[in-house]
Structures are given as C-alpha cells and as structure tokens.
Design a protein around this motif. Sequence first.
Motif, short mmCIF file in Angstrom:
data_model
loop_
_atom_site.label_atom_id
_atom_site.label_comp_id
_atom_site.label_asym_id
_atom_site.label_seq_id
_atom_site.Cartn_x
_atom_site.Cartn_y
_atom_site.Cartn_z
N LEU A 45 -3.75 0.31 -3.42
CA LEU A 45 -3.11 -1.00 -3.36
C LEU A 45 -2.39 -1.30 -4.66
N MET A 50 0.86 -1.18 0.00
CA MET A 50 0.00 0.00 0.00
C MET A 50 0.90 1.24 0.00
N GLU A 110 -2.21 5.62 1.53
CA GLU A 110 -3.45 5.17 2.16
C GLU A 110 -4.59 5.16 1.14
#
Length: 393
Positions: free
Chosen positions: A188, A182, A185
């Motif tokens: 992905l 990651m 935040e």
Amino acid sequence: MEFDVQYISFFVIQTDGEGTDSGKRFRHFQTMDGEDYEDSPLKEFLSGEFARIVKRKAERHPVSESVPTKIGRFRVEPGYEPDSNPDYNLLQRLRSADTAERFHSIADELVHIYMDTSAVRGGAFIAVQATLSKLFDTPFLFLLKCDFESKIARIADERSLISTVEMAISARSIKSIQYPHMPEEGMLEPWEVKIHQASHARYFEDFLKFVSYERPLPEVMGEQVLDMVQQYMTDKWQDDVSPLRKEEEEAVEIWAASDKRELLERWTPEQVYAASAVLVEQKEDLGLSFKLGGVQVKGLLTDFGQSLHFARHNGRYVAVIEGDFFQFERGISPVELLHPPELVQVMEVIGQASPQDEPTGLDSPGDGSNDSVAAGSGHENSAVNNEDDDVPW
C-alpha cells in the motif's frame, strides 16, 4: 480478489443545465452497512468492480496528460506529513468511519465539495469503505461516479413497445477514486490515490485540489535529453565565447522549443546510442516515433541501431527498417504482392527522381527491372523471370 463492504452511501446528482452552477443539487438515497449491502441490488451492480479498479494499471509517469488512469500524490510542504493535506484528511476520515451514520455524514460533506467542481454532471455518486481481508486489516476507500446514460429505453408492452428509463446509469463508464493506491498485491502507498476518469475531462483532478500528478513520460525524458545536450555543448565549447557558440546555442534552443522538430545533425551514432542507453535503462519500452517525408513510423527507442537505421544517400534522408518478415493488416494493397529487390538496387534510384515524378525503374512492370530483381535475390519466380510475362491488366 474479494472485497467485503463495510459501508456504502448512494447519492444522486442532478443538474438542470450541464456545466452550469445553477440547478445543481444532490440527494442522499441510502447508506448501508455490509449486511444490508449483501442483500441489495447494488451488490450485483458493482459485482467485481472493486477488483477491476484495484487491478487497473497506471503509470506514475503516463505517456500523456490525457490518459484516463493516473496516480496522484498528496501535496505537502517539505518536512510535513500527509495529515497536513486537506484531501488526505477528508479521505482518511471517511476511510476510518466506524458507524453507518458517521460514514454518511462524512460522505455527505465530500459530495458537497464535489458539487463545486467545474465538471459536475448528473449521475450517481457512490462512496464505499471495503476491506481486502485476505491481505489487509485496514480498509480501502472507493469513490465512484456513474453519469446518467442518455436515450436508454426498455421493452414495455405490445402497444407502447418501449418506455424511457429515467436516470439510467451503467457500470461500464464508472469513474473512480481508489485510496490508498496498491501498486503491487500486498503493498500500500498511503501517500497516493489512483483515479480513473474520462480522458477528455478532469472530474477528479478538479475535485482533489491538493493532489499532484507526475509529469508525462515524454516530458520527463525530453528534459533529460536537453540536459545531455547542455552537457555536450559545455564540453564542446568550454571557455569559448565566440559567435559560433552563440549561433549553435540559439539553434538548439529553437529546435527544443519546436513542436515539429527536424533532424538536428549534431551527434555521431555512437553518441546517440550512449544517450539512448541511459533513457532505456529507466524504461525499456520507451517509444520512438517520427515522420520521414509523409510517412509515419512508430517503434521503440531500443530499435534504433538494431533494426532501425538512419542514413543519407544522394542528398536524401533514408530510414532503413530490417526484420524477418512483413505483416499487413486491414485493407489489402498491391504492395503485399511485391517480390522485393535487393537493397543495392533500391539505393540506385533514391534521389534520382523528384517527388512529383511517377515511380520509375524498379516500380515499372515490363521494363526488364523485375528480371534483375529476381536475379539479384536468388529466388525462383516465373512471374518475374519471364520478360514476356506481365500483369493481366
């Protein structure tokens, strides 16, 4: 950043001779679902660890190969998807396990593979499937390795005082694999894993055989500089095939292949500034370090031409570093008491003395030089304005 554990498997690895193939074995202790984990001592042991792993910063192009935290990418043939990669498939199967029994079965397979790596040491191996429900529906996978701590003791009673703790582990030295990576935040990268291991070992690089890691930043930037040098040589010589061209090309090749390189003296300051700007545009905090004589200097490439300057004077190389103040750390030295002379006075003594000679001129107290320093600097200082005043020793 709160993670909810779905499944966790705890294994213990034991070796009878560290680094040898003989005597390596592991034992599955327990696999738990989320409810069992909430009431287990493991929760307190791993408290906050998942968030620390996810927040740990890593560069795709690290400063060196030995950095402890790296980002790896699944290797595939051109045109193929990551599901053609064995490591990706293994991690995905564990990540998508929907029962404790299946999670245990795949984790057991994974530990078997880990046991074949060259850097296996005794300790605890923990596989975890956990979700960050605030951001994602899909789970993360964490693989944790805690080596056994040596010489661990606990307070026992008044007679024995201490007793040895067998198979002690500590959360301070956890090695980890996080999948997926990651980078920010809410974002992905399904093609990437993040590993954290001791910088001197290859715990997980040996384990994940089909994951590759980007080259260190100095190597990448160095390659770009060599491309610039090659372009410079092509533009300079064009169709000229004279011996002088061959001689310069050989000199550049020797320079580029050397571990300790000297100043090549080929480009003007303007050419250096232009080339540096191309590199800095890609990474602003690109480092610059060099030795002048026996003095090590470390800074940023952006300092060159701004607060750091190279020059020649009286047959000697000079590095001029400018700034608003000096700052000293650690041991106190007499240098910190210096009332600095003007630069023009320092330039007068550069190249005048051999390296073996004792400091003279500006460095010798009581010879009148301190008077000229003070007069040139325009500062009032009785310690340097009174020719009869000297240090008390």
